[in-house]
Design an enzyme around this catalytic site. Structure first.
Site, PDB file in Angstrom:
ATOM      1  N   LYS A  56       0.853  -1.200   0.000  1.00 46.57           N
ATOM      2  CA  LYS A  56       0.000   0.000   0.000  1.00 46.57           C
ATOM      3  C   LYS A  56       0.884   1.243   0.000  1.00 46.57           C
ATOM      4  O   LYS A  56       1.600   1.506   0.959  1.00 46.57           O
ATOM      5  CB  LYS A  56      -0.885  -0.039   1.256  1.00 46.57           C
ATOM      6  N   LYS A 116      -6.903  -6.148  -3.993  1.00 46.19           N
ATOM      7  CA  LYS A 116      -7.620  -5.182  -3.159  1.00 46.19           C
ATOM      8  C   LYS A 116      -8.092  -4.059  -4.083  1.00 46.19           C
ATOM      9  O   LYS A 116      -7.304  -3.265  -4.575  1.00 46.19           O
ATOM     10  CB  LYS A 116      -6.678  -4.629  -2.084  1.00 46.19           C
ATOM     11  N   GLU A 165     -16.048  -7.625   2.654  1.00 40.03           N
ATOM     12  CA  GLU A 165     -15.762  -6.653   3.700  1.00 40.03           C
ATOM     13  C   GLU A 165     -17.047  -6.017   4.206  1.00 40.03           C
ATOM     14  O   GLU A 165     -17.867  -5.535   3.429  1.00 40.03           O
ATOM     15  CB  GLU A 165     -14.833  -5.576   3.141  1.00 40.03           C
ATOM     16  N   GLU A 216      -9.711  -6.318   9.595  1.00 40.19           N
ATOM     17  CA  GLU A 216      -8.959  -5.521   8.639  1.00 40.19           C
ATOM     18  C   GLU A 216      -8.708  -4.103   9.145  1.00 40.19           C
ATOM     19  O   GLU A 216      -9.615  -3.447   9.655  1.00 40.19           O
ATOM     20  CB  GLU A 216      -9.741  -5.389   7.320  1.00 40.19           C
ATOM     21  N   SER A 217      -7.483  -3.650   8.967  1.00 39.72           N
ATOM     22  CA  SER A 217      -7.098  -2.247   9.216  1.00 39.72           C
ATOM     23  C   SER A 217      -7.030  -1.891  10.703  1.00 39.72           C
ATOM     24  O   SER A 217      -7.737  -2.446  11.534  1.00 39.72           O
ATOM     25  CB  SER A 217      -8.051  -1.276   8.511  1.00 39.72           C
TER      26      SER A 217
END
Length: 262
Positions: A56, A116, A165, A216-217
């Site tokens: 990323k 992604k 998601e 996630e994240s």
């Protein structure tokens, strides 16, 4: 209009343009289109760490995360660290990624690769398959139930796994269907970019055990992963924590080593 609204609006325009110049049969004739896919879900189920590391460069909330390392160096470092899979962002305008990044990752490692992307059309799933993906991401907040059903079934027909998601209970309830492999709770609100692990903790019991549960994240510490594992999560998608360092692969390796011995 939120950032997410802008991204989706731009993405639909981008996909329409791509479809006008690169026909589907060209994607289907790619040398990678019929390549074997590897199960990310299976690896997560059998892993002690469950780490999915992400390549990323930037995001709307963080204009500069890491532009100094090549894709090859990052993903090879991740593979050497022992990650279960690698997520590669392919959105250009907002995240600085590309399908070329994905190809470079595919040529460099042998772990499952997740595209992604903000998927709004089955054309993007064909793109993923043509570039050697093993799994795709679908985002419940930008898709209807029928769209999720259609796109996930289409992905499965191409032997691609699906990570769906979600961000709240309503998105989980509208999305549960057998064509999904993994359900990920995004701890980042894509409309406000506020981050809190409470989203994962509050939603875990609403996700059936039939699916691999992914957080996630917003994950930064071994302690946080341990807490989430105890609650039932088997996968942990981490990007910024590794990418913001001088050596993402080494950071991932150190993190996984600490996680396994704890």
């Amino acid at each position: 209009m939120t950032i997410l609204d802008k991204i989706i609006k731009d993405k639909k325009r981008e996909v329409a343009l791509k479809k006008s110049i690169i026909p589907i049969n060209q994607l289907e004739s790619s040398v990678l289109f019929n390549s074997r896919t590897y199960s990310l879900a299976k690896l997560l189920k059998n892993s002690l760490s469950g780490i999915i590391a992400e390549h990323k460069r930037r995001s709307p909330s963080k204009p500069a995360i890491n532009n100094n390392h090549s894709v090859e160096d990052v993903v090879v470092g991740y593979q050497n660290a022992g990650v279960c899979g690698i997520s590669v962002l392919t959105d250009g305008k907002y995240f600085g990624g590309s399908l070329d990044d994905f190809l470079l990752a595919k040529a460099s490692v042998n772990v499952p690769l997740l595209r992604k992307e903000f998927v709004v059309d089955e054309y993007q799933i064909l793109e993923a398959k043509a570039h050697g993906a093993d799994a795709i991401l679908l985002i419940a907040s930008v898709l209807t139930r029928e769209e999720i059903k259609h796109l996930s079934n289409f992905a499965q027909s191409l032997a691609l796994e699906v990570l769906l998601e979600v961000h709240n209970k309503e998105e989980i309830e509208k999305s549960i269907m057998p064509s999904l492999n993994m359900i990920g709770v995004n701890n980042r609100n894509l409309k406000t970019f506020e981050v809190s692990l409470n989203y994962s903790k509050e939603l875990v019991n609403y996700i059936p055990d039939d699916f691999v549960k992914v957080s996630e994240s917003g994950i930064y510490t071994v302690k946080e992963v341990k807490e989430l594992q105890q609650q039932g999560y088997q996968g942990f998608l981490m990007g910024e924590h590794f990418m913001k360092t001088n050596d993402p692969g080494k950071e991932a390796k150190d993190f996984i080593n600490k996680l396994i011995v704890c």
